[in-house]
Design a protein around this motif. Sequence first.
Motif, PDB file in Angstrom:
ATOM      1  N   GLN A   1       0.846  -1.186   0.000  1.00  0.00           N
ATOM      2  CA  GLN A   1       0.000   0.000   0.000  1.00  0.00           C
ATOM      3  C   GLN A   1       0.877   1.229   0.000  1.00  0.00           C
TER       4      GLN A   1
ATOM      5  N   LYS B   1       2.195   4.896   1.100  1.00  0.00           N
ATOM      6  CA  LYS B   1       2.435   5.432   2.439  1.00  0.00           C
ATOM      7  C   LYS B   1       1.951   6.868   2.482  1.00  0.00           C
TER       8      LYS B   1
ATOM      9  N   HIS C   1       3.794  -4.809  13.434  1.00  0.00           N
ATOM     10  CA  HIS C   1       4.128  -4.513  12.033  1.00  0.00           C
ATOM     11  C   HIS C   1       3.417  -5.439  11.056  1.00  0.00           C
ATOM     12  N   HIS C   2       2.505  -6.253  11.556  1.00  0.00           N
ATOM     13  CA  HIS C   2       1.756  -7.146  10.665  1.00  0.00           C
ATOM     14  C   HIS C   2       0.796  -6.341   9.793  1.00  0.00           C
ATOM     15  N   ARG C   3       0.485  -6.916   8.670  1.00  0.00           N
ATOM     16  CA  ARG C   3      -0.574  -6.407   7.824  1.00  0.00           C
ATOM     17  C   ARG C   3      -1.732  -7.381   7.987  1.00  0.00           C
ATOM     18  N   TYR C   4      -2.945  -6.849   7.994  1.00  0.00           N
ATOM     19  CA  TYR C   4      -4.123  -7.665   8.265  1.00  0.00           C
ATOM     20  C   TYR C   4      -5.155  -7.553   7.148  1.00  0.00           C
ATOM     21  N   ARG C   5      -5.854  -8.658   6.960  1.00  0.00           N
ATOM     22  CA  ARG C   5      -7.041  -8.690   6.098  1.00  0.00           C
ATOM     23  C   ARG C   5      -8.248  -8.807   7.022  1.00  0.00           C
TER      24      ARG C   5
ATOM     25  N   ALA D   1      -4.870  -5.536   2.479  1.00  0.00           N
ATOM     26  CA  ALA D   1      -4.211  -5.883   3.740  1.00  0.00           C
ATOM     27  C   ALA D   1      -3.529  -4.626   4.266  1.00  0.00           C
ATOM     28  N   HIS D   2      -3.768  -4.315   5.530  1.00  0.00           N
ATOM     29  CA  HIS D   2      -3.329  -3.032   6.076  1.00  0.00           C
ATOM     30  C   HIS D   2      -2.826  -3.167   7.516  1.00  0.00           C
ATOM     31  N   ARG D   3      -2.072  -2.161   7.960  1.00  0.00           N
ATOM     32  CA  ARG D   3      -1.515  -2.137   9.313  1.00  0.00           C
ATOM     33  C   ARG D   3      -2.412  -1.368  10.268  1.00  0.00           C
TER      34      ARG D   3
ATOM     35  N   MET E   1      -5.193   2.923   5.678  1.00  0.00           N
ATOM     36  CA  MET E   1      -5.496   2.477   4.315  1.00  0.00           C
ATOM     37  C   MET E   1      -5.641   3.702   3.430  1.00  0.00           C
TER      38      MET E   1
END
Length: 191
Positions: free
Chosen positions: A24, A26, A37-41, A48-50, A83
């Motif tokens: 994504q 910045k 620091h994970h990205r998630y769905r 997928a975003h932090r 996002m």
Amino acid sequence: MTRTLLGALLVALILALVAPAGAQAKDPRWHFYTSDHHRYRSPWFAGAHRIMIGFGCNRSPWYAHDSRCPGSQGYHHGIDIAMDCGTPLYAGLSGRVLSPSAPGRPGSAYGVHPFRLRVKAYGRSVDILIGHARTVFVKSGERVKAGQRIALASDSGAPDGCHLHFEVRPVDGGYHSAIRPRKWLQLRAVV
């Protein structure tokens, strides 16, 4: 075509091919007040975003000191997911859109178009507040189905860039009664 233009197109193509899946942009206003620091769905948003700011005590400057928190930390009543503006938001659970005048309505800090959905899951009914939306595709009183597009993410009312503010409250509750939203958001870490 000139060699310079061909070279620029080739570089752009290579960068597009080697960029991590789901990368994504910045937003320069984003600041992450979490060590995660994970990205998630999630079924609530595309991509997928932090997490920018988690639920509860945090060191973000946007929240006044709260007696529940150590030092000068403030209390955040939801989860903020960074996002890009315009990212589609979906109903992660079926429910009904509440009237803006219903008890517990959100204030201007949630942006121009915040809205709430009343859903039932995990053995109880709750109100889910979606903040900082740009375009809202659902109307008060409307029933929504899981997977239905409900809005687009924005930075409306948010000084820290485009993001989704996701908050869970007891039925008709205000922000002081907000509960942990993570299980309702249904985050899945991307490896």
